[in-house]
Design a protein around this motif. Structure first.
Motif, PDB file in Angstrom:
ATOM      1  N   ARG A 181      -1.564  -0.472   1.139  1.00 53.48           N
ATOM      2  CA  ARG A 181      -1.478  -1.916   0.895  1.00 53.48           C
ATOM      3  C   ARG A 181      -2.298  -2.299  -0.335  1.00 53.48           C
ATOM      4  O   ARG A 181      -1.849  -3.103  -1.169  1.00 53.48           O
ATOM      5  CB  ARG A 181      -1.970  -2.671   2.126  1.00 53.48           C
ATOM      6  N   ARG A 182      -3.466  -1.694  -0.457  1.00 53.51           N
ATOM      7  CA  ARG A 182      -4.329  -2.013  -1.589  1.00 53.51           C
ATOM      8  C   ARG A 182      -3.700  -1.571  -2.910  1.00 53.51           C
ATOM      9  O   ARG A 182      -3.784  -2.284  -3.915  1.00 53.51           O
ATOM     10  CB  ARG A 182      -5.678  -1.338  -1.397  1.00 53.51           C
ATOM     11  N   GLU A 185      -1.053  -4.055  -3.831  1.00 50.89           N
ATOM     12  CA  GLU A 185      -1.655  -5.305  -4.282  1.00 50.89           C
ATOM     13  C   GLU A 185      -2.233  -5.169  -5.690  1.00 50.89           C
ATOM     14  O   GLU A 185      -2.336  -6.159  -6.423  1.00 50.89           O
ATOM     15  CB  GLU A 185      -2.753  -5.739  -3.303  1.00 50.89           C
TER      16      GLU A 185
END
Length: 327
Positions: A181-182, A185
């Protein structure tokens, strides 16, 4: 695979080379004193013919001699000059998520980051806390950003990165999902898991297969493994290639290939990225048995390639002196 992959020269795809375990010095120290570091790296530049190259630094780069764990059987360190040598032969980034990252403690890991940064190289997979350790490597390409996440499964006491503890990212569900997810992002169109797992000189174990399925279901676009010191077969899960182990790159311990009767081969994988994502992978074989090469890992001979590449499984097709697979 349904078709053979090739990118005729001049190739307009972005090429990223991936290598396995790297450790310079150890039993090659006398040869390095006599011939210089170019001795062990003699064949490395040809193997790293790509736009960007990533390696696994299975040793801190530091002058610190004191072992963090005095009872550990194998504890490595590389001299600071190694950082510039790694950069010189074509490596652009080094992952440090492995069981030797803290051989000289958190201070040794900080030294590693400092020395690599001083020569313009990137490091990922280690940090003074969980947030820093899980930060992805971001590779900017003409087609978009590739995010690379380094994680490891070897349970070294006190080495797991926590919110208030230095360490490496542990290969578990929460970390896998949070790191993916990071990376997204941060702008990554594609995310690669660069993982240290498995058992030394052993075939693929169940845990590798279980975690590989978890990585693919989370959304990783490629899994590149290292750790067992030997090459392992290539798999595919829901269309995603899983390179279970690239084996050793330039690794200056004698190795146990002959003692354990294991194939002495490593792999360099080159991925080809286009506007719509990864299109194919090429695999080069190298002979990693230092007792045969005198600490100069080299490209495999025709006979060695035949043995190495034919053992990688049905996903890989042999074309000339390389193995190929497509997405």
């Amino acid at each position: 695979t349904d078709q053979d992959f090739s990118c005729p020269e001049p190739c307009d795809l972005y090429r990223i080379a991936w290598t396995g375990d790297t450790m310079i010095g150890d039993k090659a120290r006398d040869l390095i004193k006599e011939h210089g570091y170019s001795w062990v790296f003699r064949h490395a530049p040809a193997l790293l013919d790509a736009d960007y190259a990533v390696g696994n630094s299975e040793s801190p780069i530091t002058n610190r001699r004191k072992r963090w764990d005095p009872d550990r059987m194998w504890a490595y360190r590389m001299k600071p000059i190694v950082a510039s040598e790694l950069q010189r032969v074509g490596l652009d980034a080094m992952g440090l998520a492995n069981n030797h990252a803290f051989d000289r403690g958190p201070e040794g890991a900080r030294d590693t980051r400092r020395h690599l940064d001083s020569v313009g190289m990137k490091i990922f997979g280690v940090g003074d806390d969980q947030d820093e350790a899980e930060a992805p490597l971001l590779i900017e390409t003409p087609h978009g950003t590739v995010g690379v996440v380094a994680m490891e499964s070897v349970r070294s006491a006190g080495q797991e990165a926590l919110p208030e503890q230095a360490g490496t990212p542990r290969l578990r569900r929460q970390t896998i999902e949070r790191a993916h997810r990071r990376a997204r992002e941060a702008g990554a169109r594609w995310v690669v898991a660069y993982v240290h797992w498995g058992r030394n000189y052993r075939p693929i174990v169940f845990e590798q297969k279980r975690v590989a399925r978890l990585l693919v279901s989370t959304g990783y676009d490629l899994v590149v493994g290292h750790g067992p010191h030997i090459q392992q077969p290539v798999g595919r899960i829901d269309g995603v290639p899983v390179l279970y182990s690239l084996g050793n790159f330039v690794f200056n311990s004698p190795g146990r290939f002959q003692k354990l009767d294991k194939p002495p081969y490593g792999l360099v994988a080159t991925t080809f990225l286009g506007p719509d994502g990864f299109e194919g992978i090429e695999l080069k074989c190298l002979l990693a048995d230092n007792l045969v090469t005198d600490y100069q890992p080299r490209p495999c001979t025709a006979q060695e390639r035949s043995v190495s590449l034919s053992s990688l499984g049905p996903e890989v097709r042999v074309r000339g002196d390389i193995g190929v697979l497509t997405y």
